[in-house]
Scaffold this active site. Sequence first.
Site, mmCIF file in Angstrom:
data_model
loop_
_atom_site.group_PDB
_atom_site.id
_atom_site.type_symbol
_atom_site.label_atom_id
_atom_site.label_comp_id
_atom_site.label_asym_id
_atom_site.label_seq_id
_atom_site.Cartn_x
_atom_site.Cartn_y
_atom_site.Cartn_z
ATOM 1 N N GLU A 1 28.222 -1.076 20.384
ATOM 2 C CA GLU A 1 28.133 -0.009 19.527
ATOM 3 C C GLU A 1 27.467 -0.255 18.217
ATOM 4 O O GLU A 1 27.187 0.233 17.475
ATOM 5 C CB GLU A 1 29.759 0.293 19.026
ATOM 6 C CG GLU A 1 29.843 1.480 18.467
ATOM 7 C CD GLU A 1 29.827 1.294 16.777
ATOM 8 O OE1 GLU A 1 29.660 2.232 15.840
ATOM 9 O OE2 GLU A 1 30.139 0.002 16.269
ATOM 10 N N ASP B 1 32.436 -4.682 21.339
ATOM 11 C CA ASP B 1 31.641 -5.831 20.265
ATOM 12 C C ASP B 1 32.152 -5.801 18.841
ATOM 13 O O ASP B 1 32.451 -4.624 18.654
ATOM 14 C CB ASP B 1 29.968 -5.443 20.535
ATOM 15 C CG ASP B 1 29.714 -3.874 20.036
ATOM 16 O OD1 ASP B 1 30.342 -3.093 20.509
ATOM 17 O OD2 ASP B 1 28.661 -3.771 19.360
HETATM 18 ZN ZN LIG Z 1 33.293 0.194 14.864
#
Ligand SMILES: [Zn+2]
Length: 409
Positions: free
Chosen positions: A160, A95
């Site tokens: 994340e 992401d």
């Molecule tokens: Zn990162």
Amino acid sequence: MDQVQKLLKRIDTYGEQMIQAQRELVAIPALGPTSGGEGEMKKALVVQRWLEDLGLTVLHEDCPDDRVPDGVRPNLWGVMPGGDGPTVWVLGHLDVVPEGDRSLWSSDPWKLRVEGDLIYGRGVMDDHAALVSGFFALKALKEEGMAPAGDVGLIAVADEETGSAYGLEYLLKTRPEMFSPQDLILVPDVGEPDGSFIEVAEKSMLWLKVTVRGKQVHGSTPHKGVNALYTAARMMIAARELAQGFGAADPLFDPMVSTCEPTRKEAGVSNINTVPGRDVFYIDCRILPGLDLDQVMSAFEQRFGAIAAEEGAQVELEVINRVQAPEATDPKAPVVQALVRAIQRARGLEPTVGGVGGGTVASFFRRLNLPVAVWYSCEQSVHQPDEFARVSSMIADAKVLALIYAGQA
Ligand SMILES: [Zn+2]
């Protein structure tokens, strides 16, 4: 030329292929649903194809999430089988953060722009460079016909940037048996531009909102009121003093001490001739690991309470954000030592091993007592408009990783 030299030489030829790989990733805006996106599946399938093209079997531990069209957030990995050496894991995230203010970009954030050694686009640094370096190091071994010293796994996780509940945290909860304390776990997600910094520790984070209530009066008669701004100012000074008591200096960190810094301040009265009866400010505390944040909180309550009492005011503390840091990874841990040697050999650099003030996903490993090193060549372009990475750095990082994979570090 020996085999290791041939391996490193081969990686020197990968520049164009790395650019092509980045071009493919940048074109897929892998935003999580809280950032208004459709998740990471399209990008995950690209990484899966790369790994399968190397002949690796790809496994998934996707996390259900009905906010995205695929119904899941992808977490996948491919393992290249090796010898009896320790298993090496390299973990990158799929992401990215949103583009932000589009007018600050010089070109389309979702279309790779190449300018000599520099490549621009959202995610090129954070965290595509990790996936690309990790992958091309594997490809080099494969193309040289070299078996890794131990199994080598490349992991790509979701979520994340928005907390990891659907990413690494989920993976570790669902597959705790996947990792062992003997594994060499690398998270390329923080570092210095020249690749000379290895992160092994993080400070705890405590963000406080402080509301001071006094008594508003005319500016000519302060003795009849209670000045909330003056009281708050005393507390701001006290915050820095308190920080000095939170742990002994630790040379792993820069700065070596805990910090408690007044940051944000809400607007108070708008005229000059009123003594304010209310003031609100915020403190960003970065506390050395090993200190209990409950203790930090009670130190603040005591000291600020005493100041408020002296001034005749009231104070209220509210926790806005609180992350207790796990124990640091030992700088002597095998993963750190292997990385130090690989950086010395591949780049001729003497790396620094230290801690950072913010949190990374490595904390999820450290909470399970799994040693982990956070490292790569990281430009200060992360999360910025015109995010960029260097092809030469991806090549250099791939060499470092290839030496570790091959057990030559
Ligand atoms: Zn990162």
